[in-house]
Design an enzyme around this catalytic site. Structure first.
Site, PDB file in Angstrom:
ATOM      1  N   ASP A 103      -5.022  -2.567 -14.666  1.00 46.71           N
ATOM      2  CA  ASP A 103      -4.651  -2.936 -13.310  1.00 46.71           C
ATOM      3  C   ASP A 103      -3.355  -3.742 -13.354  1.00 46.71           C
ATOM      4  O   ASP A 103      -3.076  -4.430 -14.332  1.00 46.71           O
ATOM      5  CB  ASP A 103      -5.774  -3.759 -12.671  1.00 46.71           C
ATOM      6  CG  ASP A 103      -5.434  -4.184 -11.251  1.00 46.71           C
ATOM      7  OD1 ASP A 103      -4.801  -3.383 -10.544  1.00 46.71           O
ATOM      8  OD2 ASP A 103      -5.790  -5.306 -10.873  1.00 46.71           O
ATOM      9  N   LYS A 261       1.015  -4.443  10.298  1.00 49.46           N
ATOM     10  CA  LYS A 261       1.627  -4.716   8.996  1.00 49.46           C
ATOM     11  C   LYS A 261       0.998  -3.780   7.981  1.00 49.46           C
ATOM     12  O   LYS A 261      -0.203  -3.491   8.050  1.00 49.46           O
ATOM     13  CB  LYS A 261       1.371  -6.162   8.580  1.00 49.46           C
ATOM     14  CG  LYS A 261       1.812  -6.497   7.161  1.00 49.46           C
ATOM     15  CD  LYS A 261       1.279  -7.847   6.738  1.00 49.46           C
ATOM     16  CE  LYS A 261      -0.216  -7.800   6.557  1.00 49.46           C
ATOM     17  NZ  LYS A 261      -0.810  -9.096   6.212  1.00 49.46           N
TER      18      LYS A 261
END
Length: 391
Positions: A103, A261
């Protein structure tokens, strides 16, 4: 991952192959001895017992103990390096690793997002990190062509969307807790002290939202600003939409305001207009080209880019019961794009060296992220996953 079958570990496969070989040799020797004994007319019962004895003698009784002790000793050594081994076989499997998928956020990077740039009115502007509030305000007062103008009509709207479409908040631990020592009442006063580090303030919420919150807090108190525009409805961010939406009250007699957003490419697709110098202008191919240049340029710096849009809901009121399903009773298209914010999440110390060690061990390292490919490529170059000369 759901389709992966339970495969044997490399050492389990090697032991199974070794056991088959030993078994074949033992059975062959036992059968050969039995045949020779019978050929020379030995007692059949004694011949069978001799055969069984030869087969049993070939069984590697110490193999299990040897393997278990070896793996246990290795697991103990790994525990000294803060690695907890749940299954002993995993010790050997780790040594046979050929691919590592890691990750990005919080693993390869520090998970400490900080606003670096913004884009509005076709211009990319530097956004000084709000580490020290007096220094931050001094940089804004000094101005300059490369620093954003907080009094710009377009930036005021970009700032408004960033403040309202944000669920991050500051945390105020109890006095006996370690770390950040500041009460909610003391916070507005303390943050203006010369030695106060805004970037180290603990927050609750998404890392990107926390970075934007700290940047906005340096300019105006977030709680007071949000209180001016009460939230009427919200759709939280999810991996399917890749955007977040909320509707806010702007006054008793004025229309509610929708703010959005999210991933710039998703937000841009829902916009029909763009705000230039405080005015709404229809989006044209030329404007789209300028937007793409800015987006790709900021992403190429290794920064995570977020798009912001808004729309005045003139057909709705502050008493409207907003619903999302079965179909939204408010518009989510033909919005007005107001600008971009880009944030940087610096790589963790030691990550480039760790990646280099993996490469020397012939281990392929892959980075897993939901960021735009351009941003992901820039971060991958910084940590050494992608060789600079290869691109």
């Amino acid at each position: 991952a759901t389709e992966t079958s339970n495969e044997a570990t490399p050492i389990a496969r090697e032991i199974a192959a070794f056991i088959k070989l030993i078994s074949a040799v033992a059975i062959f020797l036992g059968a050969a001895v039995l045949a020779i004994c019978l050929w020379f007319n030995f007692d059949p019962i004694k011949s069978v017992v001799l055969m069984i004895g030869i087969i049993v003698a070939n069984v590697p009784e110490g193999l299990l103990v040897t393997v278990t002790v070896s793996l246990a000793l290795t697991a103990k050594r790994m525990s000294l390096k803060a690695v907890l081994v749940k299954h002993l076989e995993a010790v050997e499997t780790l040594g046979s690793t050929s691919v590592i998928a890691s990750d990005k956020t919080g693993t390869l990077t520090q998970n400490r997002m900080t606003v670096q740039h913004c884009w509005y009115d076709y211009m990319v502007k530097a956004t000084p990190a709000a580490k020290n509030i007096p220094d931050f305000k001094a940089k804004l007062a000094a101005g300059g062509a490369d620093v954003y103008d907080p009094k710009s009509a377009t930036y005021e709207e970009l700032f408004k969307v960033a403040q309202l479409c944000n669920n991050a908040r500051f945390l105020f631990p109890k006095p006996d807790e370690e770390g950040f020592q500041c009460t909610e009442e003391e916070f507005p006063t303390k943050m203006n002290a010369p030695d106060f580090n805004m970037l180290m303030c603990p927050t609750a919420g998404d890392a990107s939202e926390s970075g934007i919150l700290k940047m906005c807090q340096a300019q105006e108190d977030a709680l007071e600003y949000r209180a001016k525009f009460p939230k009427l409805f919200e759709i939280k961010f999810n991996s399917t939409n890749k955007w977040q939406l909320s509707i806010h009250q702007t006054g008793e007699k004025t229309a509610p305001l929708l703010v959005m957003k999210g991933a710039p490419e998703r937000v841009w697709k829902r916009c029909k207009y763009i705000m230039i110098e405080g005015k709404e202008v229809p989006i044209t191919p030329e404007i789209t080209e300028k937007y793409n240049e800015a987006y790709e340029g900021l992403g190429g710096l290794g920064e995570r880019v977020l798009g912001f849009a808004m729309k005045s809901l003139k057909s709705c009121s502050n008493t409207t019961k907003y619903v999302q399903k079965p179909s939204p009773n408010f518009p989510t298209e033909e919005l007005t794009f107001v600008g971009l914010y880009s944030l940087i999440d610096p790589p963790r110390e030691g990550v480039p060296e760790a990646v280099a060690k993996c490469k020397r061990a012939r281990i392929k390292v892959f980075m897993v992220t939901g960021d735009h490919p351009i941003t992901a490529q820039a971060i991958a170059k910084q940590v050494g996953i992608i060789d600079q000369e290869a691109w």
